[in-house]
Design a protein around this motif. Structure first.
Motif, PDB file in Angstrom:
ATOM      1  N   UNK A   1      42.470   9.967  10.301  1.00 15.45           N
ATOM      2  CA  UNK A   1      41.475   9.249  10.763  1.00 15.45           C
ATOM      3  C   UNK A   1      41.378   8.184  11.887  1.00 15.45           C
ATOM      4  N   UNK A   2      42.633   8.368  12.682  1.00 19.31           N
ATOM      5  CA  UNK A   2      42.973   7.553  13.688  1.00 19.31           C
ATOM      6  C   UNK A   2      43.623   6.208  13.294  1.00 19.31           C
ATOM      7  N   UNK A   3      43.668   5.876  11.894  1.00 16.60           N
ATOM      8  CA  UNK A   3      44.323   4.660  11.607  1.00 16.60           C
ATOM      9  C   UNK A   3      45.557   4.745  10.728  1.00 16.60           C
ATOM     10  N   UNK A   4      46.472   4.227  11.053  1.00 19.69           N
ATOM     11  CA  UNK A   4      48.077   4.104  10.632  1.00 19.69           C
ATOM     12  C   UNK A   4      48.006   3.295   9.342  1.00 19.69           C
ATOM     13  N   UNK A   5      48.852   3.728   8.349  1.00 19.64           N
ATOM     14  CA  UNK A   5      48.953   2.966   7.096  1.00 19.64           C
ATOM     15  C   UNK A   5      50.381   3.503   6.745  1.00 19.64           C
TER      16      UNK A   5
ATOM     17  N   UNK B   1      30.100  10.339  16.695  1.00 16.86           N
ATOM     18  CA  UNK B   1      30.822   9.605  17.621  1.00 16.86           C
ATOM     19  C   UNK B   1      29.899   9.438  18.750  1.00 16.86           C
ATOM     20  N   UNK B   2      28.749   9.725  19.066  1.00 11.79           N
ATOM     21  CA  UNK B   2      27.811   9.361  19.942  1.00 11.79           C
ATOM     22  C   UNK B   2      26.539   9.760  19.505  1.00 11.79           C
ATOM     23  N   UNK B   3      25.354   9.181  20.196  1.00 11.95           N
ATOM     24  CA  UNK B   3      23.868   9.742  19.568  1.00 11.95           C
ATOM     25  C   UNK B   3      23.474  10.793  20.221  1.00 11.95           C
ATOM     26  N   UNK B   4      22.282  11.267  20.011  1.00 10.87           N
ATOM     27  CA  UNK B   4      21.575  12.476  20.510  1.00 10.87           C
ATOM     28  C   UNK B   4      21.267  12.153  21.959  1.00 10.87           C
ATOM     29  N   UNK B   5      20.824  10.881  22.233  1.00 11.36           N
ATOM     30  CA  UNK B   5      20.632  10.632  23.527  1.00 11.36           C
ATOM     31  C   UNK B   5      21.478  10.670  24.378  1.00 11.36           C
ATOM     32  N   UNK B   6      22.598   9.911  24.170  1.00 12.05           N
ATOM     33  CA  UNK B   6      23.967  10.230  24.857  1.00 12.05           C
ATOM     34  C   UNK B   6      24.201  11.669  25.170  1.00 12.05           C
ATOM     35  N   UNK B   7      24.032  12.643  24.404  1.00 17.24           N
ATOM     36  CA  UNK B   7      24.208  13.983  24.417  1.00 17.24           C
ATOM     37  C   UNK B   7      23.464  14.499  25.653  1.00 17.24           C
TER      38      UNK B   7
ATOM     39  N   UNK C   1      37.299   3.092  11.592  1.00 15.67           N
ATOM     40  CA  UNK C   1      38.078   4.431  11.188  1.00 15.67           C
ATOM     41  C   UNK C   1      37.162   5.508  11.845  1.00 15.67           C
ATOM     42  N   UNK C   2      36.026   5.093  12.793  1.00 15.70           N
ATOM     43  CA  UNK C   2      35.175   5.982  13.669  1.00 15.70           C
ATOM     44  C   UNK C   2      35.863   6.092  14.996  1.00 15.70           C
ATOM     45  N   UNK C   3      35.891   7.426  15.503  1.00 14.28           N
ATOM     46  CA  UNK C   3      35.843   7.307  17.067  1.00 14.28           C
ATOM     47  C   UNK C   3      34.431   7.456  17.675  1.00 14.28           C
ATOM     48  N   UNK C   4      34.267   6.604  18.333  1.00 14.49           N
ATOM     49  CA  UNK C   4      33.178   6.137  18.976  1.00 14.49           C
ATOM     50  C   UNK C   4      33.096   6.337  20.466  1.00 14.49           C
ATOM     51  N   UNK C   5      32.013   6.764  21.005  1.00 12.06           N
ATOM     52  CA  UNK C   5      31.971   6.750  22.637  1.00 12.06           C
ATOM     53  C   UNK C   5      31.259   5.307  22.706  1.00 12.06           C
ATOM     54  N   UNK C   6      32.116   4.418  22.975  1.00 10.55           N
ATOM     55  CA  UNK C   6      31.337   2.864  22.968  1.00 10.55           C
ATOM     56  C   UNK C   6      30.608   2.550  24.183  1.00 10.55           C
ATOM     57  N   UNK C   7      30.981   3.337  25.210  1.00  8.36           N
ATOM     58  CA  UNK C   7      30.364   2.799  26.574  1.00  8.36           C
ATOM     59  C   UNK C   7      30.309   3.833  27.545  1.00  8.36           C
ATOM     60  N   UNK C   8      29.184   4.092  27.914  1.00  6.91           N
ATOM     61  CA  UNK C   8      28.948   5.169  29.383  1.00  6.91           C
ATOM     62  C   UNK C   8      28.152   4.361  30.454  1.00  6.91           C
TER      63      UNK C   8
END
Length: 451
Positions: free
Chosen positions: A147-151, A230-236, A401-408
């Protein structure tokens, strides 16, 4: 008082020690050492046999090498194939057992497989590969990335030698090497899985990084739904409109933040007939495999080969009627060519850049362009890049732990500096996206809609 016979004699003591050593050596099973040496010799013979090219054609030889690599990396079907090859070789050699050598395996073939192909303790980690994205080995330590996280793993290697043996197996089966003159190597599988290795002298400890191919076909709607979010419907809808308007896009974010997932999702939304040309240092996106009906040409550039560098790939690509150029990552050598491509009619292109923030992207590309020694005004170049090359920026992050589109946001030039007009920003406090600004009048006209 001790008698003369009781006095200590160094000569007598040495003779007694030597005699006791000879008695222990006689009592020890001589065949055990002999059997171990025989096994080492046999393992060397099997390793050489497996590493020899096999096949009538170049494609058959590549396929055989791929089978060996996948077997080393724990793929069950290929492991069965290689084990069968070892068993057949032992039958031909008429070797069934090694007298005096004991091992915990069911057969001698399995013992040899574990030595020349197996991954030692990594076998235990690979037993749970469902969501395993990457294995990172530093010295004897093992880290698992999920999930993108190392342990840190519950397992570790017993010695550095075990790590080096795995390295040697991987490079041997690829006609490569790790030695005092070349202390690194890379192995790439057809499915996109990648192995990067370094040895003593280049890094303080031997390292082994196995990045498994886990990306499959996605649509933007899928990334907006469970389990990704990872993103919202509006961002889609914003991104779909941006693709239609042929914005030049740039994506930034740390490793494993989902840049490749998003880029492939964007490509999935494009019409199949559009001519797309991709340029990568290593085949990672695998667009031709995942989108067999799309009009895609995929270049794999090699910077150490003058005839096949990314600059040459760009020159050829521009003559192949591209409608969009997808550049996996802008590097120093090809920054100028990509800038020229985006400003000379190849709109709708996409790339990624190593930068901390969207505000840093135009200057980062400018710095790369300036490295070739051309006389250019850096401010004018940065303005040009901001307005025409990186029109829309997408920032990715790993959050909880989530891959997020944090900014457009639109990247532009205002009052002599880079300006970001944010369309969407993820708020970690409220755990949702906020839509600070609508697209600019210029962008709204391109998008042909009121947003």
């Amino acid at each position: 008082m001790k008698s003369v016979q009781d006095k200590f004699s160094t000569a007598e003591f040495a003779a007694r020690v030597q005699s006791q050593g000879m008695e222990r050596e006689a009592a020890a099973p001589v065949q055990e050492d002999s059997g171990s040496e025989d096994f080492d010799r046999l393992a060397g013979e099997i390793r050489s046999y497996l590493s020899a090219p096999r096949g009538m054609t170049e494609e058959e030889r590549r396929q055989y090498s791929e089978t060996l690599n996948r077997a080393v990396l724990g793929f069950s079907q290929e492991r069965e194939q290689v084990l069968a090859v070892i068993e057949d070789r032992l039958i031909r050699l008429r070797i069934h057992t090694l007298p005096g050598w004991k091992h915990p395996y069911a057969t001698l073939a399995e013992a040899l497989f574990a030595e020349v192909v197996g991954l030692n303790v990594l076998e235990l980690v690979l037993a749970s590969r469902t969501d395993l994205e990457e294995l990172q080995v530093v010295g004897t330590r093992i880290y698992e990335v999920r999930g993108g996280m190392a342990a840190m793993s519950h397992y570790c290697f017993g010695s550095i030698r075990d790590v080096e043996r795995i390295q040697q197996n991987l490079v041997l089966y690829n006609n490569d090497r790790i030695n005092p003159r070349k202390r690194w190597a890379e192995v790439m599988l057809k499915d996109g899985s990648r192995v990067t290795m370094t040895g003593f002298g280049f890094t303080s400890s031997p390292t082994l990084t196995i990045r498994f191919y886990t990306v499959s076909r996605f649509r933007l709607e899928a990334l907006a739904a469970a389990p990704y979010f990872s993103l919202s419907d509006r961002m889609v809808q914003l991104l779909l409109a941006s693709l239609k308007a042929r914005y030049n896009l740039v994506i930034i974010g740390p490793t494993n933040s989902g840049k490749t997932n998003l880029m492939k999702a964007l490509i999935a939304e494009l019409p199949d007939v559009e001519r797309i040309i991709t340029i990568e240092g290593r085949y990672e996106m695998m667009l031709g495999r995942d989108f067999p009906s799309k009009n895609i040409i995929e270049y794999e550039a090699a910077e150490d080969d003058e005839a096949h560098r990314s600059s040459q790939a760009f020159k050829l690509a521009l003559r192949q009627s591209p409608q969009r150029i997808i550049h996996a990552e802008i590097r120093d050598e090809d920054a100028n060519i990509y800038v020229r491509a985006c400003t000379r009619g190849h709109t709708g292109s996409m790339t990624t850049v190593h930068a901390n923030r969207l505000e840093d992207v135009p200057e980062a590309i400018t710095d790369m362009c300036m490295l070739d020694g051309r006389s250019m005004n850096p401010e004018r170049l940065t303005k040009r890049i901001a307005e025409y090359v990186t029109e829309l920026g997408i920032e990715m992050k790993l959050i909880g732990g989530r891959r997020i589109v944090s900014r457009i946001g639109e990247i532009g030039w205002q009052d002599g500096d880079i300006h970001i007009r944010e369309w969407a920003v993820f708020s970690e406090v409220e755990n949702e996206w906020q839509y600070s600004n609508p697209p600019s009048e210029r962008a709204a006209a391109w998008l042909d809609q009121e947003v």
